[in-house]
Design an enzyme around this catalytic site. Sequence first.
Site, mmCIF file in Angstrom:
data_model
loop_
_atom_site.group_PDB
_atom_site.id
_atom_site.type_symbol
_atom_site.label_atom_id
_atom_site.label_comp_id
_atom_site.label_asym_id
_atom_site.label_seq_id
_atom_site.Cartn_x
_atom_site.Cartn_y
_atom_site.Cartn_z
ATOM 1 N N GLY A 1 0.827 -1.209 0.000
ATOM 2 C CA GLY A 1 0.000 0.000 0.000
ATOM 3 C C GLY A 1 0.858 1.255 0.000
ATOM 4 N N THR B 1 -0.702 -14.324 6.056
ATOM 5 C CA THR B 1 -1.650 -13.202 5.959
ATOM 6 C C THR B 1 -3.035 -13.715 5.593
ATOM 7 O OG1 THR B 1 0.059 -11.599 5.376
ATOM 8 C CG2 THR B 1 -2.177 -11.079 4.654
ATOM 9 N N ASN C 1 -8.107 -13.606 12.234
ATOM 10 C CA ASN C 1 -8.194 -12.494 13.192
ATOM 11 C C ASN C 1 -9.361 -11.555 12.876
ATOM 12 O OD1 ASN C 1 -6.007 -13.209 14.817
ATOM 13 N ND2 ASN C 1 -4.529 -12.217 13.451
ATOM 14 N N LYS D 1 -16.930 -11.485 14.681
ATOM 15 C CA LYS D 1 -17.755 -12.267 15.615
ATOM 16 C C LYS D 1 -17.965 -11.487 16.919
ATOM 17 C CE LYS D 1 -17.341 -16.323 18.502
ATOM 18 N NZ LYS D 1 -16.281 -17.049 19.172
ATOM 19 N N TYR E 1 -0.773 -17.932 -2.619
ATOM 20 C CA TYR E 1 -1.886 -16.995 -2.811
ATOM 21 C C TYR E 1 -3.191 -17.750 -3.069
ATOM 22 C CZ TYR E 1 -4.432 -13.006 -4.859
ATOM 23 O OH TYR E 1 -5.367 -12.017 -5.150
HETATM 24 P P1 NAD Z 1 -2.692 -4.127 -3.217
HETATM 25 O O1 NAD Z 1 -1.415 -4.878 -3.091
HETATM 26 O O2 NAD Z 1 -2.679 -2.799 -3.872
HETATM 27 O O3 NAD Z 1 -3.379 -3.946 -1.790
HETATM 28 C C1 NAD Z 1 -3.229 -4.846 -0.736
HETATM 29 C C2 NAD Z 1 -3.092 -4.032 0.539
HETATM 30 O O4 NAD Z 1 -2.979 -4.930 1.655
HETATM 31 C C3 NAD Z 1 -1.838 -3.163 0.552
HETATM 32 O O5 NAD Z 1 -2.173 -1.870 0.988
HETATM 33 C C4 NAD Z 1 -0.916 -3.866 1.525
HETATM 34 O O6 NAD Z 1 0.023 -3.022 2.128
HETATM 35 C C5 NAD Z 1 -1.914 -4.469 2.494
HETATM 36 N N1 NAD Z 1 -1.409 -5.633 3.221
HETATM 37 C C6 NAD Z 1 -0.775 -6.721 2.718
HETATM 38 N N2 NAD Z 1 -0.480 -7.574 3.701
HETATM 39 C C7 NAD Z 1 -0.947 -7.031 4.860
HETATM 40 C C8 NAD Z 1 -0.927 -7.435 6.219
HETATM 41 N N3 NAD Z 1 -0.372 -8.595 6.595
HETATM 42 N N4 NAD Z 1 -1.490 -6.608 7.151
HETATM 43 C C9 NAD Z 1 -2.046 -5.427 6.781
HETATM 44 N N5 NAD Z 1 -2.076 -4.994 5.522
HETATM 45 C C10 NAD Z 1 -1.540 -5.781 4.559
HETATM 46 O O7 NAD Z 1 -3.712 -5.107 -3.962
HETATM 47 P P2 NAD Z 1 -5.186 -4.845 -4.487
HETATM 48 O O8 NAD Z 1 -5.182 -5.047 -5.941
HETATM 49 O O9 NAD Z 1 -5.736 -3.593 -3.937
HETATM 50 O O10 NAD Z 1 -5.935 -6.088 -3.850
HETATM 51 C C11 NAD Z 1 -6.757 -5.954 -2.704
HETATM 52 C C12 NAD Z 1 -7.414 -7.301 -2.410
HETATM 53 O O11 NAD Z 1 -8.199 -7.725 -3.521
HETATM 54 C C13 NAD Z 1 -6.405 -8.416 -2.120
HETATM 55 O O12 NAD Z 1 -6.917 -9.218 -1.074
HETATM 56 C C14 NAD Z 1 -6.378 -9.196 -3.408
HETATM 57 O O13 NAD Z 1 -6.083 -10.550 -3.194
HETATM 58 C C15 NAD Z 1 -7.810 -9.019 -3.923
HETATM 59 N N6 NAD Z 1 -7.862 -9.164 -5.385
HETATM 60 C C16 NAD Z 1 -7.407 -8.162 -6.198
HETATM 61 C C17 NAD Z 1 -7.443 -8.345 -7.568
HETATM 62 C C18 NAD Z 1 -6.996 -7.276 -8.536
HETATM 63 O O14 NAD Z 1 -7.041 -7.497 -9.749
HETATM 64 N N7 NAD Z 1 -6.614 -6.095 -8.081
HETATM 65 C C19 NAD Z 1 -7.910 -9.550 -8.119
HETATM 66 C C20 NAD Z 1 -8.324 -10.544 -7.247
HETATM 67 C C21 NAD Z 1 -8.316 -10.338 -5.882
#
Ligand code: NAD
Length: 316
Positions: free
Chosen positions: A45, A99, A106, A112, A152
């Site tokens: 992020g 994670t 968590n 819950k 993943y």
């Molecule tokens: P991104 O990498 O931009 O955002 C993920 C965010 O989670 C980041 O801000 C990161 O710092 C934070 N993060 C990661 N591990 C963490 C932890 N242990 N504790 C706290 N924060 C943590 O990705 P995105 O594209 O915004 O994806 C967001 C969600 O949507 C994810 O769960 C991803 O699996 C899901 N998703 C996204 C897509 C896509 O095309 N963008 C497709 C399928 C699923």
Amino acid sequence: MDYIMHPNTKRNLITGGSGFLGSHLAKKLLDKGEEVICLDNFFTGKKNNINELIKNRNFELIRHDVTEPIKLEIDNIWHLACPASPIHYQFNPIKTTKTSFMGTYNMLGLAKRVGAKFLLASTSEVYGDPEEHPQKESYKGSVNTTGIRSCYDEGKRIAETLCSDYQRIHGVDVRIMRIFNTYGPKMRADDGRVISNFIVQAIKQEKITIYGDGYQTRSFCYVDDLIDGMILLMDSDYQNPVNIGNPNEFSIKELASIIRELINPKLTFDYKELPKDDPRQRKPSIELAKNLLNWEPKIELKEGLLKTIDWFKKNL
Ligand code: NAD
Ligand code: UDP
């Protein structure tokens, strides 16, 4: 004068709220007048993504890792925290699995405790390298348990399992959103995902890197459409998985040609090795989302790409 929240105003926790999707969601909820707590460990992020939101008195930021428990009073949990791009989730695959499992565990525990509604950002990757095309929610998937994408893919599968068990055993009100490839402003330039890579390469007048022969397919959803679908799903009462994505399917080679045409038709392609376990095809069936949520994407690929290119040109 101190701001006193209206008793009906929703308080939303967005984990991963400073990431690509999380920051768009945060803005949309704030625009609706709701409260947003953004929780992020800033692995992928960016503070830039939420700079404009910090001024809003309904916005709070917490640096926290979801693999550790936290106590908060909230109404809705939007659980997005997890690196999403292959280069980032493969950087520390054990942490990615942790994670997905501990983070979801968590946050479900928190839901819950306070009776919050819970939405999991799951993924089309739960279908793996699919034998069914397009992928319906009923398809059980074809996932390698030991490959480089498994941290993943299997992480999200177990996260879906946890949601379903918290719903059955503890009555947590869960939503499971299977997100297909999404793109738009605020993607990281160094994210490694195909649309950001191609746009950044084309703007920098570099060769466009196509992995493999480029005949593998994906279906790309513009971020505004996706966030609309996410909010509609949270507002529904459906507790089983729902695909949200754009069903228009393109080969990676077609995508490269479109982006080249939009930025610089003179650029050439650089063919590179296909990463292991790279799915050959992907396209959502969105019949369920259409019937259940009256949702379907509105923004065509070229229109979404132009908005994204414009943003990258200003922000690179
Ligand atoms: P991104 O990498 O931009 O955002 C993920 C965010 O989670 C980041 O801000 C990161 O710092 C934070 N993060 C990661 N591990 C963490 C932890 N242990 N504790 C706290 N924060 C943590 O990705 P995105 O594209 O915004 O994806 C967001 C969600 O949507 C994810 O769960 C991803 O699996 C899901 N998703 C996204 C897509 C896509 O095309 N963008 C497709 C399928 C699923
Ligand atoms: N890809 C590519 N060139 C790049 C980045 C990705 O050809 O510079 C391919 C990648 O091999 C995959 C597709 O584009 O077939 C989508 O990749 P991305 O990482 O964006 O998403 P995912 O594979 O997770 O769907």
